[in-house]
Write an enzyme that holds these catalytic residues in place. Sequence first.
Site, PDB file in Angstrom:
ATOM      1  N   GLY A 158      60.130  65.589  30.325  1.00  0.00           N
ATOM      2  CA  GLY A 158      60.129  66.732  29.514  1.00  0.00           C
ATOM      3  C   GLY A 158      60.999  66.156  27.874  1.00  0.00           C
ATOM      4  N   HIS A 161      49.653  66.594  35.040  1.00  0.00           N
ATOM      5  CA  HIS A 161      50.261  65.013  35.428  1.00  0.00           C
ATOM      6  C   HIS A 161      49.327  64.437  36.332  1.00  0.00           C
ATOM      7  CE1 HIS A 161      53.951  67.614  34.109  1.00  0.00           C
ATOM      8  NE2 HIS A 161      54.079  66.199  33.659  1.00  0.00           N
ATOM      9  N   ASN A 170      55.050  66.492  24.855  1.00  0.00           N
ATOM     10  CA  ASN A 170      55.912  67.586  24.981  1.00  0.00           C
ATOM     11  C   ASN A 170      56.047  68.272  23.447  1.00  0.00           C
ATOM     12  OD1 ASN A 170      56.603  67.826  27.656  1.00  0.00           O
ATOM     13  ND2 ASN A 170      57.524  65.852  27.439  1.00  0.00           N
TER      14      ASN A 170
END
Length: 214
Positions: A76, A188, A104
């Site tokens: 994050g 991911h 991000n």
Amino acid sequence: MSRTAHRFASRRRFLLGIGLLSQIAAAPRPPIVTVLGDSITAGLGLPARDAMPAQLQAALARRGVSATVRAAGVSGDTSGGGLARVGFSVASDTAVCVVALGGNDLLQGVEPSQTKANLRGVLQNLKGRGIRAILVGVAAPPAIGQAYVREFNALYPSLAKEFRVPLYANILAGVGGNPGLVQRDGIHPNAAGAKRIGEALAPLVAQVLKGPSR
């Protein structure tokens, strides 16, 4: 064996032991490579042994390069988060720092100018501490809008040129969009994808490690 000969042999073994210990103590420690990044480098959804930092260390070893790769990824994290923690997440014993931030920022719609300023701060911090850097970018998807994509994608080569550091333009090159290399979220990397990234980065990291220190 006479007592004199026994003393001589014991002394010889003692001196040999001291010499061996000296050699062990003098053996250089492998250089530290720290990966400062977000969930992609933190290995979200993967055990540490399969995450990108471990894969990078293994890829370097296959190239005959001894190094300890230290994971400093936080899921994050934005470029602003990386800037806030670079001073303590990248320890002073780091020889090379792989800076892999920005994904991000894209997700949160951070202005490219702000991302650039944050990454500039990270690179300035590393330079000021004599830590060599490698900048790793991420490609903005076309759906965000042409103007944003153009400005965002340009910030990485611009910073690499400004700080004279190597650039790996897109961390997900060859991985993103490949179902066999990403997890179910489609973003991911899975273990195979993390291995692909580690192998792709290894030649650049090896080159920097072998180059002159600052």
